[in-house]
Design a protein around this motif. Structure first.
Motif, PDB file in Angstrom:
ATOM      1  N   GLU A  68     -50.559  49.365  -2.915  1.00  0.00           N
ATOM      2  CA  GLU A  68     -51.100  48.205  -3.629  1.00  0.00           C
ATOM      3  C   GLU A  68     -52.485  47.890  -3.095  1.00  0.00           C
ATOM      4  OE1 GLU A  68     -49.801  43.676  -4.953  1.00  0.00           O
ATOM      5  OE2 GLU A  68     -48.494  44.884  -3.659  1.00  0.00           O
ATOM      6  N   HIS A  69     -53.399  47.583  -4.012  1.00  0.00           N
ATOM      7  CA  HIS A  69     -54.771  47.289  -3.631  1.00  0.00           C
ATOM      8  C   HIS A  69     -54.840  45.949  -2.910  1.00  0.00           C
ATOM      9  CE1 HIS A  69     -56.155  50.782  -5.711  1.00  0.00           C
ATOM     10  NE2 HIS A  69     -55.762  50.336  -6.903  1.00  0.00           N
ATOM     11  N   LEU A  70     -55.800  45.854  -2.009  1.00  0.00           N
ATOM     12  CA  LEU A  70     -56.017  44.616  -1.274  1.00  0.00           C
ATOM     13  C   LEU A  70     -56.939  43.693  -2.065  1.00  0.00           C
ATOM     14  CD1 LEU A  70     -56.489  45.904   2.396  1.00  0.00           C
ATOM     15  CD2 LEU A  70     -54.424  45.034   1.303  1.00  0.00           C
ATOM     16  N   ALA A  71     -56.878  42.412  -1.691  1.00  0.00           N
ATOM     17  CA  ALA A  71     -57.738  41.398  -2.294  1.00  0.00           C
ATOM     18  C   ALA A  71     -58.145  40.426  -1.197  1.00  0.00           C
ATOM     19  CB  ALA A  71     -57.021  40.667  -3.432  1.00  0.00           C
ATOM     20  N   LEU A  72     -59.233  39.722  -1.459  1.00  0.00           N
ATOM     21  CA  LEU A  72     -59.766  38.746  -0.518  1.00  0.00           C
ATOM     22  C   LEU A  72     -59.770  37.384  -1.199  1.00  0.00           C
ATOM     23  CD1 LEU A  72     -61.162  38.466   2.321  1.00  0.00           C
ATOM     24  CD2 LEU A  72     -63.330  38.541   1.080  1.00  0.00           C
ATOM     25  N   ARG A  73     -59.238  36.380  -0.474  1.00  0.00           N
ATOM     26  CA  ARG A  73     -59.216  35.010  -1.011  1.00  0.00           C
ATOM     27  C   ARG A  73     -60.281  34.193  -0.303  1.00  0.00           C
ATOM     28  NH1 ARG A  73     -57.183  29.882   0.133  1.00  0.00           N
ATOM     29  NH2 ARG A  73     -56.462  28.709  -1.696  1.00  0.00           N
ATOM     30  N   LEU A  74     -61.192  33.599  -1.113  1.00  0.00           N
ATOM     31  CA  LEU A  74     -62.251  32.742  -0.603  1.00  0.00           C
ATOM     32  C   LEU A  74     -62.102  31.354  -1.223  1.00  0.00           C
ATOM     33  CD1 LEU A  74     -65.350  35.120  -0.794  1.00  0.00           C
ATOM     34  CD2 LEU A  74     -64.108  34.433   1.258  1.00  0.00           C
ATOM     35  N   ALA A  75     -62.224  30.327  -0.378  1.00  0.00           N
ATOM     36  CA  ALA A  75     -62.109  28.943  -0.860  1.00  0.00           C
ATOM     37  C   ALA A  75     -63.039  28.065  -0.049  1.00  0.00           C
ATOM     38  CB  ALA A  75     -60.668  28.452  -0.738  1.00  0.00           C
ATOM     39  N   ASN A  76     -63.550  27.025  -0.690  1.00  0.00           N
ATOM     40  CA  ASN A  76     -64.409  26.039  -0.017  1.00  0.00           C
ATOM     41  C   ASN A  76     -65.614  26.697   0.642  1.00  0.00           C
ATOM     42  OD1 ASN A  76     -62.547  24.159  -0.820  1.00  0.00           O
ATOM     43  ND2 ASN A  76     -61.582  23.961   1.180  1.00  0.00           N
ATOM     44  N   VAL A  77     -66.325  27.483  -0.136  1.00  0.00           N
ATOM     45  CA  VAL A  77     -67.580  28.074   0.333  1.00  0.00           C
ATOM     46  C   VAL A  77     -68.695  27.309  -0.370  1.00  0.00           C
ATOM     47  CG1 VAL A  77     -68.944  30.167   0.562  1.00  0.00           C
ATOM     48  CG2 VAL A  77     -66.437  30.303   0.633  1.00  0.00           C
ATOM     49  N   ASN A  78     -69.389  26.477   0.354  1.00  0.00           N
ATOM     50  CA  ASN A  78     -70.449  25.649  -0.245  1.00  0.00           C
ATOM     51  C   ASN A  78     -71.793  26.341  -0.118  1.00  0.00           C
ATOM     52  OD1 ASN A  78     -68.740  23.611  -0.989  1.00  0.00           O
ATOM     53  ND2 ASN A  78     -69.242  22.271   0.723  1.00  0.00           N
ATOM     54  N   ALA A  79     -72.578  26.312  -1.234  1.00  0.00           N
ATOM     55  CA  ALA A  79     -72.197  25.746  -2.515  1.00  0.00           C
ATOM     56  C   ALA A  79     -72.214  26.851  -3.573  1.00  0.00           C
ATOM     57  CB  ALA A  79     -73.171  24.658  -2.903  1.00  0.00           C
ATOM     58  N   ALA A  80     -72.774  28.048  -3.180  1.00  0.00           N
ATOM     59  CA  ALA A  80     -72.784  29.222  -4.058  1.00  0.00           C
ATOM     60  C   ALA A  80     -72.674  30.461  -3.178  1.00  0.00           C
ATOM     61  CB  ALA A  80     -74.053  29.263  -4.905  1.00  0.00           C
ATOM     62  N   TRP A  81     -72.066  31.524  -3.711  1.00  0.00           N
ATOM     63  CA  TRP A  81     -71.877  32.721  -2.888  1.00  0.00           C
ATOM     64  C   TRP A  81     -71.802  33.976  -3.752  1.00  0.00           C
ATOM     65  CZ3 TRP A  81     -67.341  35.274  -4.099  1.00  0.00           C
ATOM     66  CH2 TRP A  81     -66.321  34.504  -4.679  1.00  0.00           C
ATOM     67  N   ARG A  82     -72.078  35.120  -3.104  1.00  0.00           N
ATOM     68  CA  ARG A  82     -71.886  36.459  -3.679  1.00  0.00           C
ATOM     69  C   ARG A  82     -71.160  37.306  -2.649  1.00  0.00           C
ATOM     70  NH1 ARG A  82     -77.566  36.352  -5.168  1.00  0.00           N
ATOM     71  NH2 ARG A  82     -77.858  35.966  -7.408  1.00  0.00           N
ATOM     72  N   LEU A  83     -70.322  38.234  -3.150  1.00  0.00           N
ATOM     73  CA  LEU A  83     -69.549  39.090  -2.253  1.00  0.00           C
ATOM     74  C   LEU A  83     -69.737  40.548  -2.671  1.00  0.00           C
ATOM     75  CD1 LEU A  83     -67.404  39.397   0.031  1.00  0.00           C
ATOM     76  CD2 LEU A  83     -65.652  39.259  -1.769  1.00  0.00           C
ATOM     77  N   TRP A  84     -70.082  41.388  -1.665  1.00  0.00           N
ATOM     78  CA  TRP A  84     -70.144  42.840  -1.859  1.00  0.00           C
ATOM     79  C   TRP A  84     -69.050  43.493  -1.030  1.00  0.00           C
ATOM     80  CZ3 TRP A  84     -74.557  39.899  -1.913  1.00  0.00           C
ATOM     81  CH2 TRP A  84     -75.493  40.145  -2.927  1.00  0.00           C
ATOM     82  N   ALA A  85     -68.487  44.541  -1.559  1.00  0.00           N
ATOM     83  CA  ALA A  85     -67.510  45.357  -0.842  1.00  0.00           C
ATOM     84  C   ALA A  85     -67.936  46.807  -0.958  1.00  0.00           C
ATOM     85  CB  ALA A  85     -66.104  45.163  -1.415  1.00  0.00           C
ATOM     86  N   ASP A  86     -68.269  47.427   0.206  1.00  0.00           N
ATOM     87  CA  ASP A  86     -68.767  48.810   0.244  1.00  0.00           C
ATOM     88  C   ASP A  86     -69.980  48.974  -0.671  1.00  0.00           C
ATOM     89  OD1 ASP A  86     -67.188  49.856   2.193  1.00  0.00           O
ATOM     90  OD2 ASP A  86     -65.679  50.684   0.817  1.00  0.00           O
ATOM     91  N   GLY A  87     -70.858  48.000  -0.621  1.00  0.00           N
ATOM     92  CA  GLY A  87     -72.100  48.084  -1.361  1.00  0.00           C
ATOM     93  C   GLY A  87     -72.000  47.719  -2.816  1.00  0.00           C
ATOM     94  N   ARG A  88     -70.848  47.360  -3.311  1.00  0.00           N
ATOM     95  CA  ARG A  88     -70.673  47.002  -4.725  1.00  0.00           C
ATOM     96  C   ARG A  88     -70.433  45.496  -4.849  1.00  0.00           C
ATOM     97  NH1 ARG A  88     -66.079  51.340  -6.241  1.00  0.00           N
ATOM     98  NH2 ARG A  88     -65.711  51.123  -3.975  1.00  0.00           N
TER      99      ARG A  88
END
Length: 673
Positions: A121-141
């Protein structure tokens, strides 16, 4: 008289135990596996851990570049900022160098390299309460973003959110090491130029996507349940107020619940539950609504307490809370959330003093035995302690998790308990009053029955006195007057002078008139036909005398079931007919009167007196007497139904119907035959 027992108040110890169990259950956190590896110096090794079973906490040291928004390829570029390390989760006010403790804005880029063994099963990441804007890359994507990070407020598009981000599977060309583990680089851009607290404020979680989504649904369900409970309690108390508007306490508590609903549903405490219904709500609008609900809840709650216990809570303090709440609400509406947040420490300080004041006042109300004070004091004690804890947590003076939602829910439940107690006491009071009213009604019915009996007795005595006087007149005065008239006639036959003869003739005529008047008076007081063996009311004789004295033609129609009427009601019917004829002759100016008596209507005797006079409207201009009231009283005494109406062709119709058991038995016998 039996008094209804007041329901016992639950023991405070039992109530405390119940609320404590509920509080611990609501505050219970998701259990995660102990002993799991934590990030250190920007890396974490999960190769020895089965990530397919339990989500793991990624709180620890992440690599960070302060004041820079870097993409994965920028870390190896010449002139890249030197790495630093920061503990997550933590606001920038506690981790960014030179940060302001009250308000921290800026931008940063976090980086974490984790090693894990790929599973089914693929993994996932849970993000909460990150003020006030965000971007997420995984392995450059680029795999997810919320809002648009920027170096200033103009370029940043704020959107705090809760997101479960699926992580991409390993690239085909990526080779695992000898332990079967592969490396995954996470790069997280964060900027904050709109809110007081910047940074990652909640622990990132990594685990199977299905598990994290299930947990997210679980958390969302709890948030919506709490919001729904606040909404239901608010609407319920509004309904209570509209059913009983003289008591403003339910309306104030409804406003208190709805204000906290506004704060809770529009804040990160519920994961911005309001977006569940309206996803496009702007974050700045949500923040202003949340702050307005927070600021107004204090004066509304204090006013609610004072409406319940006006002797314990000061009006001056209440006015002060409204001034404070109105001022801070205006600040939240007109200023930016970032500017408003700088005044929060002052608001928290004043609110802490009010909480302590309410503790003392509610404790006094409880000691004095005020209604519902035990429940409300217990619930507010938990809510107040949770509120103090959350204010210290929000000011970053205590490193803990906010617990206002369960504390608020328990306070609402305590008010529900208090309301139940008040309703129970009200029902007991109603039962007590109903019992007293029932006893009084029985006593009143007995008194009315005794009064009716006495009235009947008085009427019987009156009728008996009429009969005695009638007999005395008939057998005494009438006989003597008759004898005197006969004696005068004998004397007039003797030889007398013309003058003496004329005087005796006058005396004889006068005696004859007196005899007629005496007989009429005797018949009026008690007609002889009323005696035993009579044939019913002597209406014919009374009508004859009324017709002669008034000059108005009166017709009589009789329809009797019995030759001899044994009913006791005929006497009162006779008196009603007598009064109706008197009124008609005196006030209606009739040309003709018709009287009808019938007792063949299946157990009912009826008397009808109809005239063709000027009617009730014309008669009303003349000065009336007690006749109408006397007729109605006589009809009530014999259980009759009296009606006085205008005739279709003019005049007035008086009708009285009374039950007659004798004719009823006769009628039923004829029907069976």
């Amino acid at each position: 008289m039996h008094l209804a027992a007041t329901p016992p108040t639950p023991r405070p110890s039992a109530l405390w135990a119940l609320l404590l169990v509920l509080f611990l259950g609501l505050c219970g956190c998701q259990a995660y596996a102990p002993g799991a590896p934590l990030p250190s110096r920007g890396t974490v090794d999960l190769s020895a851990w089965d990530t397919a079973k339990t989500p793991l906490l990624l709180d620890g040291e992440w690599e960070v570049r302060w004041g820079a928004l870097l993409e994965p390829g920028d870390f190896a570029a010449p002139g890249a900022p030197a790495p630093d390390y920061a503990q997550l989760p933590a606001p920038w006010s506690r981790s960014m160098p030179g940060a302001d403790l009250l308000s921290t804005t800026g931008e940063a880029t976090y980086r974490l390299v984790l090693r894990y063994r790929p599973g089914a099963e693929h993994l996932a990441l849970r993000l909460a309460n990150v003020n006030a804007a965000w971007r997420l890359w995984a392995d450059g994507r680029l795999v997810a973003q919320s809002g648009t990070p920027g170096p200033d407020a103009a370029t940043e598009q704020a959107r705090p959110s809760v997101a479960v981000v699926p992580l991409p599977p390993p690239a085909p060309e990526q080779e695992p090491d000898r332990n079967g583990a592969i490396a995954l680089e996470l790069v997280l851009q964060v900027s904050n130029h709109h809110f007081r607290e910047g940074g990652v404020l909640s622990t990132p979680l990594i685990g199977p996507e299905s598990v994290l989504l299930a947990q997210e649904r679980h958390d969302a369900g709890i948030s919506l349940a709490i919001a729904g409970a606040l909404l239901i309690m608010g609407v319920y108390h509004v309904a209570l107020y509209f059913f009983r508007r003289n008591n403003v306490s339910p309306l104030l508590f409804a406003a208190y619940c709805l204000l906290w609903l506004c704060n809770y549903a529009c804040s990160d405490s519920s994961g911005w539950a309001a977006r569940t219904l309206i996803p496009a709500l702007p974050p700045m609008g949500l923040e202003r609504l949340a702050l307005a609900g927070l600021f107004l809840s204090v004066p509304v709650g204090f006013t609610f307490f004072r409406s319940l216990y006006p002797q314990e809570f000061s009006r001056r303090v209440q006015n002060g809370t409204w001034v404070m709440g109105t001022a801070f609400t205006a600040l939240a509406a007109l200023a930016t959330p970032l500017a408003t947040s700088t005044a929060l420490p002052l608001y928290y300080l004043a609110t802490s003093g009010l909480i302590l004041y309410c503790f003392q006042r509610l404790h006094r109300a409880r000691r004095l035995g005020r209604s519902g004070a035990t429940f409300i004091f217990t619930g507010f004690l938990l809510l107040g302690l949770v509120g103090l804890h959350d204010m210290l947590t929000d000011l970053r003076l205590v490193n803990s998790t906010p617990m206002l939602a369960p504390g608020l829910l328990l306070f609402v439940m305590s008010q529900a308990f208090a309301l139940s107690q008040r309703l129970s006491q009200a029902f007991s009071s109603v039962e007590l009053l109903s019992g007293q009213l029932e006893h009084k009604n029985l006593a009143l019915e007995a008194e009315m029955a005794e009064r009716n009996r006495l009235e009947r007795e008085i009427i019987n005595i009156s009728e008996e006195e009429r009969r005695r006087m009638s007999v005395d007149l008939h057998d005494g005065l009438c006989q003597l007057l008759t004898a005197a008239r006969l004696r005068c006639a004998v004397l007039s036959g003797m030889q007398r002078t013309p003058k003496e003869s004329a005087e005796l003739a006058k005396l004889s005529s006068l005696l004859e008139e007196l005899v007629d008047q005496a007989y009429d008076l005797s018949h009026g007081l008690w007609p002889l036909e009323h005696g035993a063996g009579s044939t019913g009311p002597s209406l014919a004789d009374m009508i004859r005398r009324f017709s002669l004295s008034s000059g108005v033609p009166i017709d009589l129609a009789l329809e009797r079931a019995c030759d001899t009427c044994p009913s006791a009601n005929v006497t009162q019917l006779y008196r009603i007919a007598q009064e109706a004829l008197t009124n008609a002759v005196k006030h209606a100016k009739p040309q003709r009167i018709t009287v009808r008596f019938a007792c063949r209507a299946g157990g009912e005797a009826s008397l009808t007196v109809r005239d063709d006079g000027i009617g009730r409207a014309g008669a009303a201009r003349s000065k009336g007497g007690l006749g109408m009231g006397i007729m109605a009283h006589r009809a009530r005494m014999i259980g009759g139904d009296l009606s006085i109406q205008d005739g279709q062709e003019g005049g007035t119709v008086v009708r009285c119907c009374v039950p007659c058991e004798v004719t009823a038995r006769t009628f039923n016998t004829e029907e069976r035959t």
